[in-house]
Design an enzyme around this catalytic site. Structure first.
Site, PDB file in Angstrom:
ATOM      1  N   HIS A  53       0.792  -1.221   0.000  1.00  0.00           N
ATOM      2  CA  HIS A  53       0.000   0.000   0.000  1.00  0.00           C
ATOM      3  C   HIS A  53       0.828   1.277   0.000  1.00  0.00           C
ATOM      4  O   HIS A  53       0.262   2.375   0.062  1.00  0.00           O
ATOM      5  CB  HIS A  53      -0.969  -0.019   1.182  1.00  0.00           C
ATOM      6  CG  HIS A  53      -2.045  -1.044   1.031  1.00  0.00           C
ATOM      7  ND1 HIS A  53      -1.865  -2.356   1.400  1.00  0.00           N
ATOM      8  CD2 HIS A  53      -3.295  -0.962   0.512  1.00  0.00           C
ATOM      9  CE1 HIS A  53      -2.972  -3.041   1.137  1.00  0.00           C
ATOM     10  NE2 HIS A  53      -3.847  -2.211   0.592  1.00  0.00           N
ATOM     11  N   ARG A  84     -15.394   3.844   7.393  1.00  0.00           N
ATOM     12  CA  ARG A  84     -14.131   3.362   7.915  1.00  0.00           C
ATOM     13  C   ARG A  84     -13.685   4.170   9.138  1.00  0.00           C
ATOM     14  O   ARG A  84     -13.925   5.378   9.219  1.00  0.00           O
ATOM     15  CB  ARG A  84     -13.062   3.410   6.812  1.00  0.00           C
ATOM     16  CG  ARG A  84     -13.322   2.411   5.702  1.00  0.00           C
ATOM     17  CD  ARG A  84     -12.537   2.733   4.444  1.00  0.00           C
ATOM     18  NE  ARG A  84     -11.092   2.586   4.623  1.00  0.00           N
ATOM     19  CZ  ARG A  84     -10.426   1.446   4.451  1.00  0.00           C
ATOM     20  NH1 ARG A  84     -11.075   0.329   4.121  1.00  0.00           N
ATOM     21  NH2 ARG A  84      -9.114   1.410   4.592  1.00  0.00           N
ATOM     22  N   CYS A 100     -14.473  -4.279   2.409  1.00  0.00           N
ATOM     23  CA  CYS A 100     -13.450  -4.302   1.370  1.00  0.00           C
ATOM     24  C   CYS A 100     -12.138  -4.712   2.022  1.00  0.00           C
ATOM     25  O   CYS A 100     -11.703  -4.077   2.970  1.00  0.00           O
ATOM     26  CB  CYS A 100     -13.264  -2.935   0.717  1.00  0.00           C
ATOM     27  SG  CYS A 100     -14.525  -1.714   1.098  1.00  0.00           S
ATOM     28  N   SER A 101     -11.521  -5.768   1.512  1.00  0.00           N
ATOM     29  CA  SER A 101     -10.272  -6.223   2.117  1.00  0.00           C
ATOM     30  C   SER A 101      -9.549  -7.143   1.138  1.00  0.00           C
ATOM     31  O   SER A 101      -9.712  -6.988  -0.076  1.00  0.00           O
ATOM     32  CB  SER A 101     -10.548  -6.916   3.454  1.00  0.00           C
ATOM     33  OG  SER A 101      -9.346  -7.105   4.183  1.00  0.00           O
ATOM     34  N   GLU A 163      -5.169  -2.563  -7.013  1.00  0.00           N
ATOM     35  CA  GLU A 163      -5.774  -3.867  -6.766  1.00  0.00           C
ATOM     36  C   GLU A 163      -6.463  -4.438  -7.999  1.00  0.00           C
ATOM     37  O   GLU A 163      -6.979  -3.701  -8.839  1.00  0.00           O
ATOM     38  CB  GLU A 163      -6.833  -3.754  -5.663  1.00  0.00           C
ATOM     39  CG  GLU A 163      -6.318  -3.266  -4.332  1.00  0.00           C
ATOM     40  CD  GLU A 163      -7.404  -3.154  -3.284  1.00  0.00           C
ATOM     41  OE1 GLU A 163      -7.099  -3.325  -2.096  1.00  0.00           O
ATOM     42  OE2 GLU A 163      -8.568  -2.880  -3.652  1.00  0.00           O
TER      43      GLU A 163
END
Length: 252
Positions: A53, A84, A100-101, A163
């Site tokens: 990231h 979040r 989301c992960s 991603e």
């Protein structure tokens, strides 16, 4: 496999010390290992979330596998959103889809690619971790896979996302017990309510959620509602075959 992806997987990648200035639990989770992929979603190896990231590595082409799960209430078709937590290292305080992960290289089952089993297992695991939803309420076989998107999005100057993201729909009555280190708020919305949220400048949204909503979500949501039996509940598996999910869709 693209040359750029191969070179990124071999490059000397930047790391960073998270021991100061970040939440301790979120720092610990950055040691989990993502699955590195090329632009066709072929697995190349693994690297920790911290490495994956950092924008310096993303700019070298480093790309990893992810999922975005959308949980709809069967009775009325409302979508469960989360906001979040402030403690999140990337994209804090933003509204997004239900969960989301990433499938992790740390778990053998989450590396299984056949029938998207790995990402389905990861989605059930993370719905429990983030929203406290028991895994018994999110059976792996009930997730409907739709497609994969490839996108790149900076979070700030240091962090970002790059991603191949699997989009999963699930219809289920779920019990939400939020993990406050992961999410600061949640709500169910219908289509009109979500549109109003998007139009309100006081709200901020994760980039992948905005991309998915822009190009896919509302049409698929319409179809999900349209396929509801006259006397029954909506069912995500009714969307099987709606989309050709064999290719990765590149988005900008």
């Amino acid at each position: 496999m693209t040359f750029r992806a191969v070179e990124a997987s071999r490059a000397i990648l930047k790391s960073i010390d998270l021991s100061a200035g970040y939440d301790a639990e979120q720092t610990r989770l950055m040691d989990e290992r993502c699955i590195l992929v090329d632009e066709e979603d072929n697995a190349l190896g693994a690297a920790d979330k911290k490495t994956c990231h950092l924008m310096e590595n993303i700019n070298k082409g480093l790309l990893h596998r992810a999922f975005s799960a959308f949980v709809f209430r069967p009775s009325d078709g409302k979508l469960l959103l989360q906001r979040r937590a402030t403690e999140k290292i990337t994209f804090p305080d933003m509204w997004t889809n239900t969960c989301c992960s990433h499938p992790l290289d740390d778990f053998e089952e989450e590396k299984i690619e056949k029938d998207q089993l790995g990402v389905r297992v990861a989605a059930s695991r993370k719905l429990e971790h983030e929203l406290g939803i028991p895994r018994s309420q999110t059976p792996v076989g009930e997730f409907q896979y739709l497609t994969r998107i490839h996108y790149l999005a900076p979070s700030n100057g240091l962090w970002g996302e790059h991603e191949v993201d699997y989009i999963l729909f699930l219809t289920a009555d779920v019990t939400v017990t939020p993990n406050v280190n992961e999410i600061r708020d949640y709500k169910y919305v219908d289509k009109a309510e979500l549109q109003a949220m998007f139009e309100d400048p006081a709200n901020s949204f994760t980039p992948w959620f905005k991309l998915i909503a822009r190009d896919f979500l509302f049409a698929w949501w319409d179809e999900l509602l349209a396929r509801k039996p006259a006397e029954g509940k909506i069912y995500a598996k009714s969307l099987a075959g709606l989309v050709d999910g064999s290719k990765v869709v590149k988005m900008a």
